[in-house]
Design an enzyme around this catalytic site. Structure first.
Site, short mmCIF file in Angstrom:
data_model
loop_
_atom_site.label_atom_id
_atom_site.label_comp_id
_atom_site.label_asym_id
_atom_site.label_seq_id
_atom_site.Cartn_x
_atom_site.Cartn_y
_atom_site.Cartn_z
N ALA A 124 0.82 -1.21 0.00
CA ALA A 124 0.00 0.00 0.00
C ALA A 124 0.85 1.26 0.00
CB ALA A 124 -0.92 -0.02 1.22
N MET A 125 0.91 1.88 -1.17
CA MET A 125 1.69 3.11 -1.33
C MET A 125 0.75 4.26 -1.74
SD MET A 125 5.29 3.29 -3.35
CE MET A 125 4.83 3.04 -5.04
N ALA A 130 -2.50 11.06 -3.67
CA ALA A 130 -1.07 10.84 -3.96
C ALA A 130 -0.92 9.59 -4.82
CB ALA A 130 -0.28 10.69 -2.65
N GLY A 131 -0.95 9.81 -6.14
CA GLY A 131 -0.80 8.69 -7.09
C GLY A 131 0.59 8.74 -7.69
N ILE A 157 -5.75 -0.48 -3.61
CA ILE A 157 -4.80 -1.50 -3.16
C ILE A 157 -5.23 -2.90 -3.62
CG2 ILE A 157 -3.57 -2.48 -1.18
CD1 ILE A 157 -3.01 0.58 -1.97
N GLU A 240 8.75 -4.49 -10.75
CA GLU A 240 7.28 -4.43 -10.85
C GLU A 240 6.88 -4.03 -12.27
OE1 GLU A 240 5.34 -1.49 -8.37
OE2 GLU A 240 3.40 -1.85 -9.33
N GLY A 337 -15.15 -8.55 -35.42
CA GLY A 337 -16.42 -7.87 -35.69
C GLY A 337 -17.35 -7.91 -34.48
N GLY A 362 3.07 3.06 -12.29
CA GLY A 362 3.67 4.17 -13.06
C GLY A 362 2.96 4.27 -14.39
N SER A 364 1.90 5.65 -18.17
CA SER A 364 2.78 5.87 -19.34
C SER A 364 3.37 7.28 -19.36
CB SER A 364 2.01 5.62 -20.64
OG SER A 364 1.76 4.25 -20.80
C1 LIG Z 1 -6.51 -1.70 -10.46
C2 LIG Z 1 -5.42 -0.95 -9.77
C3 LIG Z 1 -4.59 -1.60 -8.88
C4 LIG Z 1 -3.61 -0.90 -8.18
N1 LIG Z 1 -2.85 -1.55 -7.24
C5 LIG Z 1 -2.06 -0.82 -6.42
C6 LIG Z 1 -1.40 -1.43 -5.29
O1 LIG Z 1 -1.52 -2.65 -5.07
N2 LIG Z 1 -0.66 -0.65 -4.46
C7 LIG Z 1 -0.50 0.70 -4.67
O2 LIG Z 1 0.19 1.34 -3.87
N3 LIG Z 1 -1.07 1.31 -5.75
C8 LIG Z 1 -1.86 0.58 -6.60
N4 LIG Z 1 -2.48 1.19 -7.68
C9 LIG Z 1 -2.26 2.62 -7.90
C10 LIG Z 1 -1.51 2.94 -9.19
O3 LIG Z 1 -0.13 2.68 -9.05
C11 LIG Z 1 -1.82 4.42 -9.51
O4 LIG Z 1 -3.15 4.43 -10.01
C12 LIG Z 1 -0.86 5.01 -10.51
O5 LIG Z 1 0.39 5.20 -9.92
C13 LIG Z 1 -1.36 6.37 -11.05
O6 LIG Z 1 -1.77 7.21 -10.01
P1 LIG Z 1 -3.21 7.93 -10.10
O7 LIG Z 1 -4.20 6.88 -10.44
O8 LIG Z 1 -3.43 8.71 -8.85
O9 LIG Z 1 -3.11 8.91 -11.33
P2 LIG Z 1 -2.48 10.41 -11.35
O10 LIG Z 1 -1.17 10.43 -10.66
O11 LIG Z 1 -3.52 11.37 -10.90
O12 LIG Z 1 -2.21 10.58 -12.91
C14 LIG Z 1 -3.27 10.86 -13.84
C15 LIG Z 1 -2.64 11.07 -15.21
O13 LIG Z 1 -1.71 12.16 -15.17
C16 LIG Z 1 -0.45 11.76 -15.67
N5 LIG Z 1 0.63 12.42 -14.92
C17 LIG Z 1 0.65 12.72 -13.60
N6 LIG Z 1 1.80 13.32 -13.27
C18 LIG Z 1 2.55 13.37 -14.41
C19 LIG Z 1 3.87 13.88 -14.72
N7 LIG Z 1 4.65 14.43 -13.81
N8 LIG Z 1 4.31 13.74 -15.99
C20 LIG Z 1 3.52 13.18 -16.95
N9 LIG Z 1 2.27 12.69 -16.71
C21 LIG Z 1 1.80 12.79 -15.46
C22 LIG Z 1 -0.38 10.25 -15.47
O14 LIG Z 1 0.49 9.64 -16.42
C23 LIG Z 1 -1.84 9.86 -15.69
O15 LIG Z 1 -2.07 9.65 -17.06
C24 LIG Z 1 -3.43 0.49 -8.42
C25 LIG Z 1 -4.25 1.15 -9.36
C26 LIG Z 1 -5.24 0.46 -10.01
C27 LIG Z 1 -6.14 1.22 -10.96
#
Ligand SMILES: Cc1cc2nc3c(=O)[nH]c(=O)nc-3n(C[C@H](O)[C@H](O)[C@H](O)COP(=O)(O)OP(=O)(O)OC[C@H]3O[C@@H](n4cnc5c(N)ncnc54)[C@H](O)[C@@H]3O)c2cc1C
Length: 407
Positions: A124-125, A130-131, A157, A240, A337, A362, A364
């Site tokens: 859990a990160m 905070a994504g 998570i 990962e 189709g 992470g 794209s």
């Molecule tokens: C099904 C699923 C399972 C997951 N499992 C886990 C898990 O087990 N543990 C865990 O800790 N996390 C987990 N995650 C979290 C996942 O790692 C995050 O969703 C991911 O890191 C993106 O964060 P966010 O969704 O908050 O998107 P955001 O950070 O809000 O990003 C949204 C968009 O903005 C773009 N963006 C943001 N900042 C930048 C930048 N500086 N430069 C260019 N583009 C940028 C991104 O590329 C993306 O397209 C999971 C997510 C999902 C959907």
């Protein structure tokens, strides 16, 4: 590139393929529909011997590396990407991460049951706010006597609804990098998991929020020194990313096989549709994309196994393989189709599953920044890249290179 270089690796891959064909593929549609993992799946994966694939043998693991891991993940994902995602969270994000960073006592206490499948693990990160910018996390751990008290919320998570043990990242000071990692057991007071999130794809793999409300965690469950987990919690990212890229290979190969069979059997205008150029071109492009991605994924895995800096290779492999898999699944639907669009065939599920891989571990956009940042680092080795936008992004998600797998 030597994905099948050794006989041992070939045997491992074949045994996982047989298991996946028999135990995973026949249930993948049902698990997707019902949003659940197969009962007892972790114990069966434990019996197969792949839950601690990269964990050193002295702690009950197989002591293998990233190349072995990607070949296992491709086979599992070919059969059922949803179950494979939960496998990744368990065996890589929990078991591998703990093996790399935990104390011998922590490894002895948790890894045997995790590797046998008695306990299910998760990592859990991410938080609601905070994504990609994960270092802005707000979950806080405060030391009170011989316990830390955790407060905060984690988001998205994998295995959240079913896991028994979690590696949880939390802030232990005010500096952006003052973050520590803790082993939290489901039964600990103040811990709760939210409801399953209703996802577009990867529906077999359960995902949820985690809530920490004055959750008391014994001091001996802190992993590493206080406030020094940024490097270690990021250490796992390259492997990962390569694992997620390998899952894309499995999806793309499945789409290719299904499309090829369908196009050679389906007749329109008195001939198999594979004889029409627009169809055969799509199939050829699927194969080209798959093979190119496979080369990148195995190359990145090899770099990790050689303990060389792999962040550019891992990011490149993940961006290319994941975007290729989504496009391949979309092309498979087009080749089939109307039948591609309905649930009688799995390609629509594979398309929904593939899309997640462009986001998790992470997204794209961030990874493209990582690739350019690495060029900048090589071009201007003495410059302070921490002042650039690319570096800010990288500080958030990118780590120092991974320790040799199995140490
Ligand atoms: C099904 C699923 C399972 C997951 N499992 C886990 C898990 O087990 N543990 C865990 O800790 N996390 C987990 N995650 C979290 C996942 O790692 C995050 O969703 C991911 O890191 C993106 O964060 P966010 O969704 O908050 O998107 P955001 O950070 O809000 O990003 C949204 C968009 O903005 C773009 N963006 C943001 N900042 C930048 C930048 N500086 N430069 C260019 N583009 C940028 C991104 O590329 C993306 O397209 C999971 C997510 C999902 C959907």
């Amino acid at each position: 590139m030597a994905p099948y270089a050794s006989n041992d690796l070939r045997l491992l891959t074949e045994s996982v393929r047989r298991f996946a064909e028999k135990e995973l593929a026949p249930h993948a549609d049902e698990l997707d529909r019902e949003e659940r993992l197969a009962p007892g799946i972790f114990k069966r994966l434990g019996d197969l011997g792949i839950l601690g694939l990269t964990v050193p043998q002295q702690f009950g693991g197989a002591g293998l590396g990233a190349v072995a891991l990607v070949s296992v993940m491709e086979e599992m994902s070919y059969a059922d990407p949803g179950t494979c995602l939960s496998y990744l969270a368990h065996s890589l994000l929990f078991a591998h991460n703990l093996a790399v960073t935990g104390s011998p006592d922590q490894l002895r206490r948790y890894l045997p049951d995790v590797i046998s499948g008695q306990l299910v693990g998760a990592f859990a990160m991410t938080e609601p706010s905070a994504g990609s910018d994960v270092l802005s996390m707000q979950t806080r751990a405060v030391l009170q006597g011989d316990h830390y008290v955790l407060n905060g919320t984690k988001m998205f998570i994998t295995n959240g609804p079913v896991a028994d043990v979690f590696l949880v990242c939390a802030r232990t000071g005010d500096d952006r990098k003052d973050i520590s990692m803790f082993i939290v057991e489901r039964s600990m007071r103040g811990f709760s998991a939210g409801n399953r999130l209703n996802k577009m794809g990867m529906r077999a793999s359960p995902t949820s929020e985690l809530v920490f409300k004055d959750c008391r965690v014994p001091i001996e469950n802190r992993v590493g020194a206080e406030g020094e987990s940024v490097k270690t919690m990021m250490k796992n990212l390259d492997i990962e990313r390569v694992g997620l890229a390998a899952m894309s290979l499995g999806i793309a190969r499945a789409c290719l096989d299904i499309s090829l069979k369908y196009a050679s059997e389906r007749e329109q205008f008195g001939q198999a549709i594979v004889s029409f150029q627009s169809v055969s071109e799509k199939i050829a492009n699927m194969y080209i994309g798959y093979r190119a991605a496979r080369a990148l994924v195995y190359e990145a895995a090899q770099v990790i196994d050689e303990n060389r800096r792999a962040n550019q290779e891992a990011a490149t492999a993940k961006v290319f393989a994941t975007e290729m898999a989504t496009q391949t699944a979309l092309d498979a639907i087009q080749v089939m189709g109307g039948y591609g669009y309905i649930r009688q065939f799995p390609v629509e599920r594979l398309m929904r599953d593939a899309k997640l891989l462009e986001i998790g571990g992470g997204a794209s956009g961030i990874l493209r920044s990582v690739i350019v940042k690495e060029f900048m680092r090589k071009l201007h080795p003495k410059a302070d890249h921490s002042k650039t936008d690319h570096a800010k992004a990288e500080q958030s998600r990118v780590a120092a290179s991974v320790k040799p797998v199995g140490q």
